[in-house]
Design a protein around this motif. Structure first.
Motif, mmCIF file in Angstrom:
data_model
loop_
_atom_site.group_PDB
_atom_site.id
_atom_site.type_symbol
_atom_site.label_atom_id
_atom_site.label_comp_id
_atom_site.label_asym_id
_atom_site.label_seq_id
_atom_site.Cartn_x
_atom_site.Cartn_y
_atom_site.Cartn_z
ATOM 1 N N ALA A 1 0.831 -1.213 0.000
ATOM 2 C CA ALA A 1 0.000 0.000 0.000
ATOM 3 C C ALA A 1 0.861 1.257 0.000
ATOM 4 C CB ALA A 1 -0.940 0.003 1.205
ATOM 5 N N MET B 1 -1.077 -4.272 -5.747
ATOM 6 C CA MET B 1 -2.046 -4.761 -4.770
ATOM 7 C C MET B 1 -2.895 -5.886 -5.362
ATOM 8 S SD MET B 1 -2.270 -3.604 -1.779
ATOM 9 C CE MET B 1 -2.564 -5.167 -0.997
ATOM 10 N N ALA C 1 -8.471 -3.751 -3.524
ATOM 11 C CA ALA C 1 -7.555 -3.675 -4.670
ATOM 12 C C ALA C 1 -8.320 -3.471 -5.977
ATOM 13 C CB ALA C 1 -6.693 -4.933 -4.744
ATOM 14 N N ALA D 1 -7.845 3.640 -4.996
ATOM 15 C CA ALA D 1 -7.375 2.380 -4.413
ATOM 16 C C ALA D 1 -6.167 2.529 -3.486
ATOM 17 C CB ALA D 1 -7.078 1.356 -5.515
ATOM 18 N N PRO D 2 -5.126 3.292 -3.873
ATOM 19 C CA PRO D 2 -3.975 3.374 -2.965
ATOM 20 C C PRO D 2 -4.341 3.957 -1.602
ATOM 21 C CG PRO D 2 -3.365 4.140 -5.155
ATOM 22 C CD PRO D 2 -4.867 3.996 -5.145
ATOM 23 N N MET E 1 -6.412 1.485 0.309
ATOM 24 C CA MET E 1 -5.549 0.383 0.759
ATOM 25 C C MET E 1 -4.755 0.782 1.985
ATOM 26 S SD MET E 1 -5.444 -2.468 -0.732
ATOM 27 C CE MET E 1 -5.309 -3.430 0.748
ATOM 28 N N ARG E 2 -4.257 2.023 1.979
ATOM 29 C CA ARG E 2 -3.492 2.475 3.143
ATOM 30 C C ARG E 2 -4.394 2.563 4.372
ATOM 31 N NH1 ARG E 2 -0.549 5.312 -0.998
ATOM 32 N NH2 ARG E 2 -1.885 7.146 -0.923
ATOM 33 N N SER F 1 -4.923 -0.942 5.555
ATOM 34 C CA SER F 1 -3.744 -1.566 6.158
ATOM 35 C C SER F 1 -3.480 -1.003 7.546
ATOM 36 C CB SER F 1 -2.519 -1.434 5.242
ATOM 37 O OG SER F 1 -1.960 -0.146 5.317
#
Lengths: 330, 330
Positions: A102, A113, B102, B109-110, B113-114, B117
């Motif tokens: 990420a 990803m 994803a 998305a990034p 995702m972060r 996470s």
């Protein structure tokens, strides 16, 4: 516990700088993937880290599910610290792998990803197939065949090798065709790797493999050589089918728990049985079939390497890595 | 097994359309987050799905680690299917959550995702702190205090509530400040939720909570009301410290395993002990302290809602959701 899992510390927490944290195949693939795309190797490092974290997570949870008490010559993490801590440590490594990907640049993070999530699903799917295969018969209706086995091996081993080299290439700026070809290379290499592992698990030298003689036969593992032998029509295949049909549960020496001492005292009958299974598997062509399929997969992996434009030096290094994976049987 | 975990099927695999898969707080938060950002609610659905999958995964692994044999009135998955399958099913849900995020559009998305996470790491970190707290003393050197408890509650419960509403807003196109404010709102709400849960775990009506009377006291849970009471200086606090210092391991009725029957036969002494702990906790101000801190957190959550521009209808719905979380104690 995570530091123990990756080989950096001993059970008590003392740094263990000499401990081997594995062969580093996946990290090497990720770095070579970036270099093959024309980037510096360090571009592939987040991929190497993420894949190694996923690998450590899956070994940890698999050992727990499979009841394997040793890993790389040390107690498996669940055996050393308990079931709950092993589950949680695996989850922590998993979360860290997701975080690592990420945090890659926004331009590549979504694709990286998606690669990682496919590999993760593949690992879980492969492990589920593997567990289900344990309860299925060796032969006849409902039996596992070599084709199914190869699918499981690709999921369990190929997914992550493919993800490693593909993610490295992706982080190195490769186009989709190149990334896909390298992913396919890694998948074929994973199956070849697993087939060679199966041959070593039956006929390997314990001094070199670190595993007990005929270990996979003692634990009743449905490995490729035995499945290929069972599919044959000759006398050896028939005797093998009979022997496996009447065999009971795994011996107490299964999973490499007892080493040789227990066997020499009370496992004489089991020793003779597994030696006979090994001889019949070889006579029925199982060993040759496994090595032939491994060679075919190796060729397929090489063909993937040649199908796309890659930097010559790293491409050659990937080729040599494939040779070394296969060469373990020599 | 995954369908059992989310409440869609019974242990045998039969569809169970009437089974409650939880209260849906996290999914509601994700959808309201998108709407608060001015987008249609369905924009938040991938966030709702991912967060619910993570929630199901964490309940599954936590039940296994904590030895809790029931969940939502049914056998916990590990109790119904075994440890290995429970570990693997959790991993599968985890992998699917990662895959869900994803597959969101590359533009978001990034960041999504972060967020996920960070929440994943938070859940694992919170569970690790929770397990470690079990072995620490009630009072004196090395004891857990209410401040540490709040950090654990924010990690275990707040991380995912914050991630739900923040990811919904992110998918709905909100700017960073708005997403951060909603994340903070969810974190405060998570702590408030946990504090109310603690009060209900001691003084709640079993007919409404579905949990045994004084369940958290029987299992020696280091909950906020008891920790707050122990920090006091009066006579009740002193007697409470003595009572907890001399108390042995949890009774066999811990973790809600036995319901009331076993207690009424042989648990009279334990019944009297936990009733006294509850009374002393209340007399020493533990219940009031927990509710005051919950009210403070609720106020902080509301302040987050007011700090950024949101669509009025969804903002009002989020406010009402906060009220309902707190209102469970009335």
């Amino acid at each position: 516990m995570a530091a123990y899992a990756v080989g950096w510390r001993d059970v008590g927490g003392t740094p263990a700088p000499g401990a081997s944290p594995g062969k580093g195949v996946r990290q090497t693939l990720a770095v070579l993937g970036a270099e093959a795309a024309g980037a510096p190797g360090k571009a592939g490092v987040p991929g190497a880290v993420a894949v190694e974290l996923v690998h450590a997570f899956s070994l940890l949870h698999d050992d727990l599910m499979d009841g394997d008490e040793t890993r790389r010559g040390r107690p498996a993490l669940w055996a050393a610290y308990g079931t709950g801590p092993a589950v949680l440590t695996g989850d922590a490594l998993f979360a860290l792998a997701v975080r690592t990907v990420a945090l890659t640049p926004d331009g590549v993070a979504p694709a990286a990803m998606r690669r990682l999530s496919v590999a993760l699903s593949g690992l879980v799917h492969g492990q589920a197939r593997d567990l289900a295969a344990e309860d299925r018969p060796w032969h006849g209706a409902g039996a596992v065949d070599t084709g199914e086995y190869a699918v499981t091996a690709e999921l369990k081993t190929g997914s992550l090798l493919g993800c490693a080299v593909a993610t490295g290439a992706l982080l190195g700026g490769a186009d989709d065709d190149t990334v896909d070809a390298l992913d396919a290379m890694g998948r074929h290499a994973g199956v070849a790797f697993q087939l060679v592992d199966d041959v070593l698990g039956i006929w390997g030298d314990p001094a070199e493999t670190g595993k007990p003689v005929h270990g996979d036969l003692r634990r009743r593992k449905k490995s490729y050589p035995v499945l290929a032998a069972l599919a044959g029509g000759g006398r050896a295949a028939r005797e093998l089918r009979g022997l496996l049909a009447e065999s009971g549960p795994p011996s107490s020496g299964a999973n490499g728990r007892n080493g040789g001492a227990a066997r020499s005292r009370d496992g004489g009958e089991e020793d003779r049985r597994v030696a006979r299974v090994a001889a019949l598997t070889e006579a029925a062509g199982g060993r040759a079939a496994a090595l032939a399929e491994a060679a075919r997969r190796l060729g397929a992996a090489r063909a993937c390497l040649r199908a796309v434009p890659l930097a010559p030096g790293p491409a050659h290094a990937l080729d040599r890595l494939l040779t070394r994976l296969y060469g373990r049987t020599c």
